[in-house]
Design an enzyme around this catalytic site. Structure first.
Site, PDB file in Angstrom:
ATOM      1  N   ASP A 328       8.642 -26.106  -5.037  1.00 33.57           N
ATOM      2  CA  ASP A 328       9.961 -25.946  -4.457  1.00 33.57           C
ATOM      3  C   ASP A 328      10.505 -27.372  -4.363  1.00 33.57           C
ATOM      4  OD1 ASP A 328      12.046 -24.749  -2.865  1.00 33.57           O
ATOM      5  OD2 ASP A 328      11.107 -25.738  -1.157  1.00 33.57           O
ATOM      6  N   ASP A 521       7.705 -25.601   1.406  1.00 37.30           N
ATOM      7  CA  ASP A 521       7.670 -26.038   2.803  1.00 37.30           C
ATOM      8  C   ASP A 521       7.865 -24.880   3.763  1.00 37.30           C
ATOM      9  OD1 ASP A 521      10.273 -25.507   2.326  1.00 37.30           O
ATOM     10  OD2 ASP A 521      11.051 -27.434   2.987  1.00 37.30           O
ATOM     11  N   ASP A 525      11.146 -20.072   1.405  1.00 39.13           N
ATOM     12  CA  ASP A 525      10.210 -19.736   0.330  1.00 39.13           C
ATOM     13  C   ASP A 525       8.895 -19.131   0.818  1.00 39.13           C
ATOM     14  OD1 ASP A 525       9.039 -22.028   1.289  1.00 39.13           O
ATOM     15  OD2 ASP A 525       9.719 -23.276  -0.382  1.00 39.13           O
TER      16      ASP A 525
HETATM   17  P1  ADP Z   1      15.249 -25.368  -2.176  1.00 42.37           P
HETATM   18  O1  ADP Z   1      14.912 -24.279  -3.116  1.00 42.37           O
HETATM   19  O2  ADP Z   1      15.634 -26.609  -2.916  1.00 42.37           O
HETATM   20  O3  ADP Z   1      14.215 -25.629  -1.153  1.00 42.37           O
HETATM   21  P2  ADP Z   1      16.887 -23.655  -0.458  1.00 42.37           P
HETATM   22  O4  ADP Z   1      16.536 -22.377  -1.117  1.00 42.37           O
HETATM   23  O5  ADP Z   1      16.367 -23.911   0.893  1.00 42.37           O
HETATM   24  O6  ADP Z   1      16.590 -24.920  -1.412  1.00 42.37           O
HETATM   25  O7  ADP Z   1      18.468 -23.767  -0.398  1.00 42.37           O
HETATM   26  C1  ADP Z   1      19.194 -23.687  -1.607  1.00 42.37           C
HETATM   27  C2  ADP Z   1      20.613 -24.089  -1.420  1.00 42.37           C
HETATM   28  O8  ADP Z   1      21.266 -23.204  -0.527  1.00 42.37           O
HETATM   29  C3  ADP Z   1      20.785 -25.462  -0.833  1.00 42.37           C
HETATM   30  O9  ADP Z   1      20.782 -26.457  -1.821  1.00 42.37           O
HETATM   31  C4  ADP Z   1      22.166 -25.329  -0.178  1.00 42.37           C
HETATM   32  O10 ADP Z   1      23.183 -25.510  -1.127  1.00 42.37           O
HETATM   33  C5  ADP Z   1      22.190 -23.893   0.279  1.00 42.37           C
HETATM   34  N1  ADP Z   1      21.807 -23.740   1.683  1.00 42.37           N
HETATM   35  C6  ADP Z   1      20.707 -23.128   2.159  1.00 42.37           C
HETATM   36  N2  ADP Z   1      20.661 -23.150   3.498  1.00 42.37           N
HETATM   37  C7  ADP Z   1      21.760 -23.829   3.893  1.00 42.37           C
HETATM   38  C8  ADP Z   1      22.283 -24.234   5.157  1.00 42.37           C
HETATM   39  N3  ADP Z   1      21.653 -23.937   6.309  1.00 42.37           N
HETATM   40  N4  ADP Z   1      23.446 -24.924   5.171  1.00 42.37           N
HETATM   41  C9  ADP Z   1      24.069 -25.234   4.041  1.00 42.37           C
HETATM   42  N5  ADP Z   1      23.634 -24.902   2.835  1.00 42.37           N
HETATM   43  C10 ADP Z   1      22.493 -24.214   2.740  1.00 42.37           C
HETATM   44 MG    MG Z   2      12.886 -25.342   0.424  1.00 44.03          MG
END
Ligand code: ADP
Ligand code: MG
Length: 628
Positions: A328, A521, A525
């Protein structure tokens, strides 16, 4: 040494001395028999008792049973032959007991080592009362939100945040990281670390049962209950093996003499019975039965010393076969600490936009939210915020001061029917909508973890053929990070559900022998962590979801530990296989020699104890993982 072990040691020494003594005394036959019988009972009474209990409970087929039959048989033979040579039966018991003693000592030692390594259980907490008086209480009596005082040299008993004081913390027992961590007011503290220099006043955030230290101890204590395939194999093996050996011995005692009788020759009963008894002693499977679980135990212990918690030996086994590692991005390869690098197309004051965004995000635990809070800087008044909804992988919507505020990526905006203004800067874009109208976006950027690139390189060096990155972030950011780190396969703009699909797809198309590890983390996920063959949670200190869902927990945020975990698991499995092959190999050779009458009972018991000692020493090697 425990009291029981000490008693055993005394018994062994006394019996050995008596055995030597009796060899030098000539006694009349009956007195001789009585003396030896007494000695035999002294050294072997517990084995005989266990064998008898086994017979009563219908569980004939264990080592005690084999030992009892063999030695009682040897005593009986000595009587029948009128040879008066009872030493053999006693020696067999004696060596068997020496082997058992050594084994229980080794197991005890490694157990103790591991619990010393994990010596993180706090004994008390210094609870500060209303009148600033300090009371020493048990950590589980402290309520959430209380103030506790942690003096230099004490363990932090509960998770919390520093209210006053600065200090350095020794987190080695938790993370394997030897550099001390500096803390100041506002920083969070993890229970189980040791306060080294200053007095800290801490506001507790979790109850003891929910604190990191309890979670980890739980995990370590229960690691033994999940059995690996190798251990299952040994259990099943022993179930077939022991009866097979008993039948073999019976045949060896009966068939050759009967054949000789039919041929009209002397049947040589005693000789064949003696060979059958020797065969029984040789076949005792102690080395295998003890060394395999001990190897895994030592491997898990060694890993926890390095700050890698493995929840069971089955996971160690799967980990050793890792062929695909899926990462991730946010919080795993990158630090998850975003800084605001620009605010564009804003329809209101920048500060106001940031304030609304920070308020709307105030309930989220996503790294983006935490970063916006930090950039905003002010105190969040929760009474201004209501109706918070979080869309995993999208963002949040909330009512702030009576206004509809939405804050997230273009997926979120699209789902709300709001047209988002594209941005040309590279970075994660947080769009903000105010009362259904577009209000601008905040560009934030994250930095890669210092060890991330090296971690990817080390994984390749460890022979992991395929490294994949999955992220909910935009393609632009994802590609940039992947290029920097040397990852060739990237899937971006995924919702949490898409990540599960992507991992399922990878699992469906992979080589069946290789396993897929997912490293995340736990934020957005957790489902993937549980779906992967092996889920590895990063920086899980504090994140409960990850600790629950993962099979392997890396105590610090260091992605370099993944390659290390794989190497530890491989070393452990090599040791397990070495022990299996060695123990079974030596047994087979001795069995053949015994059946041919070349090996006598002395050799048999030496071989058995010898194999056990070597196998146990080899197993303990799994605990040394520093250089891996
Ligand atoms: P990653 O897969 O890189 O760990 P996440 O799945 O946690 O990322 O989040 C993916 C995307 O969703 C982030 O890059 C952001 O654009 C958006 N996002 C998720 N949660 C939030 C939040 N609490 N506030 C703003 N944007 C968010
Ligand atoms: Mg993440």
């Amino acid at each position: 040494m425990t009291r029981k072990q000490k008693r055993m040691l005394v018994r062994i020494i006394v019996s050995a001395a008596l055995m030597v003594l009796l060899a030098f005394i000539t006694l009349p036959p009956v007195a001789r028999f009585v003396a030896y019988l007494a000695l035999y009972l002294l050294i072997g009474y517990d084995i005989l008792r266990k064998a008898a209990l086994g017979i009563i409970h219908g569980q004939l087929m264990d080592e005690c049973f084999l030992m009892a039959i063999a030695t009682v048989g040897a005593m009986a033979l000595a009587i029948v032959q009128k040879s008066g040579d009872y030493t053999e039966a006693i020696a067999v018991m004696l060596f068997y007991q020496i082997g058992e003693f050594f084994q229980s000592y080794a197991v005890g030692r490694s157990r103790k080592n591991i619990s010393a390594l994990m010596d993180i259980r706090p004994d008390y907490a210094n609870l500060e009362g209303e009148d600033s008086s300090i009371r020493r209480v048990s950590p589980d009596e402290v309520a959430v939100g209380s103030i506790i005082v942690v003096n230099p040299g004490e363990k932090v008993p509960l998770d919390g945040t520093v209210v006053t004081g600065t200090s350095s913390l020794d987190t080695r027992a938790l993370t394997g990281e030897s550099l001390p961590r500096e803390v100041a007011p506002g920083d969070s503290l993890v229970s189980g670390s040791i306060n080294m220099t200053g007095v800290l006043r801490v506001r507790t955030q979790k109850a003891f049962g929910e604190s990191t230290v309890s979670k980890i101890l739980d995990l370590v204590e229960n690691a033994g209950s999940r059995k690996s395939k190798s251990e299952d194999f040994i259990t099943k093996f022993a179930r077939v093996y022991t009866p097979a050996v008993c039948i073999g011995a019976l045949l060896l005692a009966l068939l050759p003499p009967l054949v000789l009788l039919v041929l009209g020759r002397a049947p040589l009963w005693t000789q064949w019975i003696y060979r059958a008894l020797t065969f029984l002693v040789i076949s005792c499977p102690c080395a295998l039965v003890i060394s395999i679980p001990l190897s895994f135990f030592a491997g898990i212990g060694g890993a926890s010393k390095a700050g890698i918690l493995v929840k069971g030996s089955n996971f160690l086994e799967t980990l050793s076969k890792t062929g695909i590692v899926v990462f991730d991005k946010t919080g795993t390869l990158t630090r998850g600490v975003f800084v605001v690098s620009g605010i564009h197309h804003n329809m209101m004051e920048e500060a106001e936009l940031l304030e609304y965004a920070a308020l709307a995000e105030s309930a989220s635990s996503h790294p983006i939210s935490l970063s916006l809070q930090k950039a905003y800087g002010g105190l969040v008044d929760h009474s201004r915020v209501s109706d918070v909804h979080e869309m995993g992988g999208g963002g949040v919507t909330a009512i702030v001061d009576g206004h509809q505020v939405a804050c997230g990526n273009d997926k979120l905006m699209r789902s709300l029917g709001i047209e988002a203004m594209p941005c040309h800067s590279i970075g994660t874009i947080v769009h903000v909508a105010f009362d259904g109208a577009y209000a601008g976006h905040i560009v934030i950027s994250d930095v890669e973890k210092p060890g991330a690139k090296e971690a990817v390189r080390k994984l390749r060096k460890a022979g992991v053929g395929r490294i994949v990155m999955l992220t909910g972030d935009s393609a632009k950011v994802a590609d940039q990070v992947a290029r920097d780190l040397g990852i060739d396969e990237v899937h971006s703009e995924l919702l949490p559900g898409d990540k599960v699909d992507a991992v399922e797809d990878l699992i469906a198309h992979k080589d069946t022998k290789a396993s897929l590890a997912f490293v995340g983390d736990g934020i957005n996920d957790a489902p993937v962590l549980s779906r992967a063959d092996i889920g590895i949670a990063m920086g899980a200190m504090g994140s409960d979801a990850a600790i629950e869902a993962a099979d392997v927990v890396l105590m610090d945020d260091d992605p370099m530990k993944i390659a290390k975990a794989i190497r530890i698991s491989r070393k452990c499995l090599v040791i397990v296989y070495e022990n299996i092959v060695f123990a079974i190999g030596v047994k087979l050779i001795c069995l053949a020699l015994g059946a041919l009458g070349i090996a006598n009972m002395w050799l048999a018991i030496f071989a058995d104890v010898g194999v056990m000692v070597i196998a146990v020493l080899n197993a303990i090697r799994a605990m040394f993982v520093r250089k891996l």
